[in-house]
Design a protein around this motif. Structure first.
Motif, PDB file in Angstrom:
ATOM      1  N   ASN A 136       0.837  -1.193   0.000  1.00  0.00           N
ATOM      2  CA  ASN A 136       0.000   0.000   0.000  1.00  0.00           C
ATOM      3  C   ASN A 136       0.878   1.252   0.000  1.00  0.00           C
ATOM      4  O   ASN A 136       0.813   2.081   0.905  1.00  0.00           O
ATOM      5  N   THR A 137       1.714   1.375  -1.034  1.00  0.00           N
ATOM      6  CA  THR A 137       2.671   2.478  -1.067  1.00  0.00           C
ATOM      7  C   THR A 137       1.999   3.826  -1.297  1.00  0.00           C
ATOM      8  O   THR A 137       2.587   4.866  -1.006  1.00  0.00           O
ATOM      9  N   GLY A 138       0.787   3.841  -1.787  1.00  0.00           N
ATOM     10  CA  GLY A 138       0.065   5.094  -1.968  1.00  0.00           C
ATOM     11  C   GLY A 138      -0.737   5.509  -0.749  1.00  0.00           C
ATOM     12  O   GLY A 138      -1.351   6.567  -0.733  1.00  0.00           O
ATOM     13  N   GLY A 139      -0.748   4.676   0.294  1.00  0.00           N
ATOM     14  CA  GLY A 139      -1.449   5.000   1.529  1.00  0.00           C
ATOM     15  C   GLY A 139      -2.960   4.994   1.395  1.00  0.00           C
ATOM     16  O   GLY A 139      -3.654   5.776   2.054  1.00  0.00           O
ATOM     17  N   PHE A 140      -3.526   4.087   0.579  1.00  0.00           N
ATOM     18  CA  PHE A 140      -4.977   4.033   0.423  1.00  0.00           C
ATOM     19  C   PHE A 140      -5.633   3.662   1.752  1.00  0.00           C
ATOM     20  O   PHE A 140      -5.347   2.624   2.344  1.00  0.00           O
ATOM     21  N   TYR A 444       3.869  13.604  -5.492  1.00  0.00           N
ATOM     22  CA  TYR A 444       3.910  12.152  -5.654  1.00  0.00           C
ATOM     23  C   TYR A 444       5.279  11.590  -5.310  1.00  0.00           C
ATOM     24  O   TYR A 444       5.396  10.579  -4.609  1.00  0.00           O
ATOM     25  N   LEU A 445       6.346  12.248  -5.763  1.00  0.00           N
ATOM     26  CA  LEU A 445       7.683  11.786  -5.412  1.00  0.00           C
ATOM     27  C   LEU A 445       7.896  11.883  -3.905  1.00  0.00           C
ATOM     28  O   LEU A 445       8.472  10.968  -3.293  1.00  0.00           O
ATOM     29  N   TYR A 446       7.433  12.964  -3.281  1.00  0.00           N
ATOM     30  CA  TYR A 446       7.566  13.082  -1.830  1.00  0.00           C
ATOM     31  C   TYR A 446       6.824  11.942  -1.121  1.00  0.00           C
ATOM     32  O   TYR A 446       7.334  11.347  -0.173  1.00  0.00           O
ATOM     33  N   ASN A 447       5.632  11.650  -1.590  1.00  0.00           N
ATOM     34  CA  ASN A 447       4.835  10.599  -0.966  1.00  0.00           C
ATOM     35  C   ASN A 447       5.481   9.227  -1.156  1.00  0.00           C
ATOM     36  O   ASN A 447       5.479   8.396  -0.254  1.00  0.00           O
ATOM     37  N   TYR A 448       6.034   8.983  -2.345  1.00  0.00           N
ATOM     38  CA  TYR A 448       6.648   7.685  -2.617  1.00  0.00           C
ATOM     39  C   TYR A 448       7.903   7.454  -1.780  1.00  0.00           C
ATOM     40  O   TYR A 448       8.076   6.389  -1.184  1.00  0.00           O
ATOM     41  N   PHE A 449       8.801   8.458  -1.752  1.00  0.00           N
ATOM     42  CA  PHE A 449      10.159   8.208  -1.273  1.00  0.00           C
ATOM     43  C   PHE A 449      10.496   8.815   0.088  1.00  0.00           C
ATOM     44  O   PHE A 449      11.492   8.416   0.698  1.00  0.00           O
TER      45      PHE A 449
END
Length: 558
Positions: A136-140, A444-449
């Motif tokens: 759940n890398t997108g934090g759904f 999106y990059l901040y959220n991913y990494f």
């Protein structure tokens, strides 16, 4: 078709890298490419060494299937600003306060085993992701409901506008085959999807897709795609020279004159992926070594001569990079006014590196290398065997770092071993690239990494945040951005300011340059490749969702 899966530990699978991607001479003028079949495309992804079968779209160690076999609801073109392309979904809309995302699904779609695709499959996929934090890398964190066979709603407790592109880019899997699958640990050997291709054959040296004759969008004109396992960039360059592959994303000698040297081929470059020395950054999360000191990371940042790196390793195809990781120049408007260095320094600053190290208690020894508390400032950079451009970059950085009192060594390993080291945290530094999200926005990059939710303690499987960066202020700012519309720049900027101040100071990923991602492809055998006039997808064979769109656009010449 039966579902053939094998069990493997989560630590072995979830290494937390891209695409993917992640994500390289010969003397001939270039043959016709591939083999005798004009409708077969031969591709090389850049992975060095034999393939290990895994078509699980949620696994960082997957070798394929994302996009080609397992489709998302929509395709978002990260190469340029454009409307999402309908795939399994045909329409989507948020309610006014951003808490409900409604999606209309395409009718008449079937899985490749003949079963009907319905809204229940979409609901199952999102419930499965929510129940498995490792994927759940997108934090759904919403609730998903199948309204009827062709309508789905995703409901959130708070506004979630910014999650839309990621949610709509999620690969959908069939409930009737995945209900007993552990998506974080299982190796998928016989993938069943809705995409334009199905798996035809697998061997460690190559695997092949064949066109899906029942694809909802019509059978693609490229009838087979064969992915070869080669030894690295040099082998890929040799294959272009010999005319035995049709598409690779990686370096070849004199790449600016590809068409003159090999008349059947052209090269196309776009800068998107930001090259870094990723660190195992957090001692609190179990990382060990000098790189856990932010001053060391900053000093290495200033020790680099990026002009020399670009010339020696990347044939001057790389470009400027912002230490904020807002992609320059397209995302310059997001860069905080408080950031004094808008882009990375091109020349080394040995005095600045010394000031940082000595201010943090490091003392230069008689051998010219700094030390502290009996620990010598020696760092090892992990790199994939055969990645000749990155190998040259690391060798160049090592020479530059030595001049600043930092010893740097290189450790080469296979792609699988390199991925496993990052996922488990068994590394000090790794040369890699951070990728962009589905739209031109740094969130999106901040959220991913950088979000701690996709990190993990050393020894446990990390998601995209394999640096194990853990900063509550950054986490809070990312959470706040989720609730704001993408077009509300004034409300969003203070949170970008917070994130950028923290990550520029801490630098868990040490910026190098923005990589000029160059594809070399066979224009004599296929038409329809992306171009400046029609940049319908990001042109990289290892960028799975983009490559899937490109395969569908191509037409054989013969």
């Amino acid at each position: 078709m039966s579902l053939n899966i094998r069990r493997r530990s989560a630590a072995a699978l979830l290494a937390g890298a891209a695409a993917i991607g992640l994500l390289a001479t010969g003397c001939s003028s270039g043959g016709s490419g591939g083999n005798g079949d004009p409708a077969t495309l031969i591709a090389y992804t850049g992975q060095a060494g034999d393939y290990q079968i895994n078509f699980n779209p949620f696994s960082p160690s997957r070798i394929g299937a994302l996009g080609t076999i397992y489709e998302p609801l929509f395709f978002h073109n990260k190469a340029e600003v454009s409307d999402p392309v309908p795939l399994l979904g045909t329409e989507s809309a948020w309610n006014e306060d951003g808490t409900v995302l409604s999606v209309t699904l395409r009718e008449g779609v079937k899985w490749s085993d003949g079963e009907a695709f319905t809204a229940e499959d979409v609901a199952f996929t999102f419930d499965m992701i929510k129940a498995n934090p490792a994927i759940n890398t997108g934090g759904f964190d919403g609730e998903v409901a199948a309204v009827d066979d062709t309508h789905v709603t995703l409901t959130f407790a708070e506004p979630a506008f910014v999650r839309g592109p990621d949610l709509l880019s999620t690969p959908i899997v069939p409930e009737h085959l995945w209900k007993d699958v552990n998506p974080a640990e299982d190796v998928m050997e016989e993938p069943v999807g809705t995409g334009a291709y199905v798996l035809d054959d697998f061997k460690p040296q190559a695997f092949t897709y064949k066109a899906n004759p029942d694809y909802w969008g019509g059978e693609p004109k490229v009838k087979q795609i064969r992915f070869l396992a080669l030894s690295g960039n040099q082998a890929g360059a040799d294959a272009i020279a010999a005319g035995t592959i049709d598409w690779q994303t990686g370096p070849i000698p004199d790449i600016q004159n590809t068409h003159e040297n090999f008349p059947n081929y052209d090269a196309y470059t776009q800068a998107q992926n930001q090259m870094v020395l990723a660190s195992c950054s957090s001692a609190d999360m179990g990382c060990e070594g000098p790189q856990t000191d932010p001053a060391v990371r900053q000093a290495l940042y200033y020790a680099m001569d990026r002009t020399q790196i670009n010339s020696l390793a990347f044939m001057d195809t790389a470009s400027d990079m912002s230490p904020t990781f807002a992609l320059t120049p397209s995302q310059d408007s997001f860069v905080s006014a408080a950031v004094t260095e808008k882009t990375v320094p091109t020349e080394p600053d040995a005095a600045k590196a010394a000031e940082l190290l000595e201010g943090a208690g490091w003392t230069k020894g008689d051998d010219g290398i700094y030390a502290k508390d009996g620990e010598r400032l020696s760092l090892t950079i992990e790199i994939v065997t055969g990645w000749t451009d990155y190998i040259t970059a690391v060798d160049t950085i090592a020479s530059q770092a030595a001049a600043a009192g930092i010893e740097v060594k290189a450790a080469q390993s296979s792609w699988n071993e390199w991925t496993d080291k990052k996922g488990k945290g068994n590394f000090q530094l790794a040369i890699d690239a951070l990728w962009q999200g589905p739209t031109a926005d740094p969130y999106y990059l901040y959220n991913y990494f950088f979000d701690s939710g996709s990190g993990a303690k050393v020894g446990e499987a990390a998601g995209n945040n394999y640096s194990r960066y853990n900063n509550p202020a950054v986490d809070e700012a990312i959470d706040a951005l989720v609730q704001l519309p993408l077009d509300d720049a004034a409300a969003r900027q203070p949170y970008f300011d917070t994130i950028q101040a923290e990550i520029v100071r801490d630098m868990p990923y040490i910026p190098i340059l923005t990589g000029g991602t160059t594809s070399v492809w066979n224009t004599a055998k296929f038409t329809g490749w992306p171009s400046d006039d029609d940049l319908y997808a990001f042109p990289a064979v290892w960028s799975a969702l983009d490559a899937a769109e490109i395969f569908k656009h191509l037409e054989p010449q013969g």
